[in-house]
Write an enzyme that holds these catalytic residues in place. Structure first.
Site, mmCIF file in Angstrom:
data_model
loop_
_atom_site.group_PDB
_atom_site.id
_atom_site.type_symbol
_atom_site.label_atom_id
_atom_site.label_comp_id
_atom_site.label_asym_id
_atom_site.label_seq_id
_atom_site.Cartn_x
_atom_site.Cartn_y
_atom_site.Cartn_z
ATOM 1 N N PRO A 45 0.855 -1.195 0.000
ATOM 2 C CA PRO A 45 0.000 0.000 0.000
ATOM 3 C C PRO A 45 0.887 1.240 0.000
ATOM 4 O O PRO A 45 1.940 1.259 0.624
ATOM 5 C CB PRO A 45 -0.775 -0.136 1.310
ATOM 6 N N ALA A 47 0.798 3.939 1.484
ATOM 7 C CA ALA A 47 1.065 4.519 2.798
ATOM 8 C C ALA A 47 2.258 3.852 3.476
ATOM 9 O O ALA A 47 2.869 4.418 4.379
ATOM 10 C CB ALA A 47 -0.170 4.386 3.687
ATOM 11 N N GLY A 48 2.620 2.644 3.040
ATOM 12 C CA GLY A 48 3.718 1.931 3.675
ATOM 13 C C GLY A 48 5.066 2.140 3.014
ATOM 14 O O GLY A 48 6.065 1.541 3.434
ATOM 15 N N ASP A 108 14.653 -9.496 9.217
ATOM 16 C CA ASP A 108 14.766 -9.625 10.669
ATOM 17 C C ASP A 108 14.287 -10.967 11.215
ATOM 18 O O ASP A 108 14.022 -11.094 12.417
ATOM 19 C CB ASP A 108 14.013 -8.485 11.377
#
Length: 241
Positions: A45, A47-48, A108
């Site tokens: 998205p 926004a990310g 990670d």
């Protein structure tokens, strides 16, 4: 007899230069894969997106889908890199990659990584990677910087010149049976000439040097550049090797 061979030291990684040119990569680590000429698809998205990823998208460097990941996104993909702030979603993507035998790096989460990104120094064709096998990424960066500081100036350019000479030599002697002789002769050039000489080598120098491949001789660069070089007869004292 056992002392003749290196001791096995477990716990390491197999460090490879993975050729992913023109391979399709679903990526979260943009620059590393773009530098390797991969075809990158970003799925996220809007926004990310961070600033760099947004820039790569706007510049047309990558393909982009403004939405969340879907299993269908793995069709035709050779490698997957994730950077998702959702452990459950990351694991789900990793499992899908395992089912489809797609190499994956889950950010990670070392147990869910088929490969790691080390700290890399780049100088033209030269790439040096330092890995701590996940023990100390920051220390890997420090070691990489120290190694880079100790490298001779112009090493990247020297490698480019050697690559150019090798390509010319392959055209001059393309036969398969010439392979061992080509490798031995190129090794002698690299061992006999200084890095400064290799960096300074020009197209004309390469052409003149290749004239001595057949006789398996390697004259020095300074001798090669003498205007009356062709008039010399080799007497064993001319600096040839």
């Amino acid at each position: 007899m056992s002392n003749a061979f290196p001791e096995i030291q477990g716990g390491g990684s197999l460090l490879l230069a993975w050729q992913i040119k023109n391979k399709r990569v679903a990526a979260g680590r943009i620059l590393s894969v773009l530098n390797a000429d991969a075809k990158v698809t970003v799925i996220s998205p809007r926004a990310g997106l961070n600033e760099e990823v947004a820039y790569r998208i706007s510049s047309g460097a990558v393909d982009y889908h403004d939405r969340k990941f879907s299993p269908e996104d793995l069709e035709g993909v050779d490698m997957v890199l994730t950077a998702v702030d959702d452990p459950a979603a990351s694991t789900a993507i990793w499992k899908l990659c395992k089912q489809r035998k797609i190499a994956a790096n889950i950010a990670d989460v070392p147990p869910e990584c088929d490969f790691y990104f080390g700290s890399v120094h780049r100088d033209g064709p030269l790439q040096i990677m330092v890995s701590t096998n996940g023990n100390g990424p920051k220390l890997a960066s420090i070691v990489r910087k120290q190694i880079a500081a100790d490298l001779p100036i112009g090493i990247g350019a020297a490698i480019e010149r050697v690559g150019g000479l090798r390509r010319k030599l392959r055209k001059l002697a393309p036969e398969i049976e010439e392979g061992p002789k080509r490798m031995r002769w190129m090794s002698r050039v690299c061992e006999s000439w200084s890095l400064e000489d290799l960096t300074d080598m020009e197209e004309e120098d390469m052409e003149r040097l290749l004239g001595f491949y057949e006789s398996n001789q390697v004259p020095r660069l300074q001798d090669l550049r003498q205007k009356d070089f062709a008039d010399f007869e080799f007497d064993g004292s001319f600096g040839w090797v």
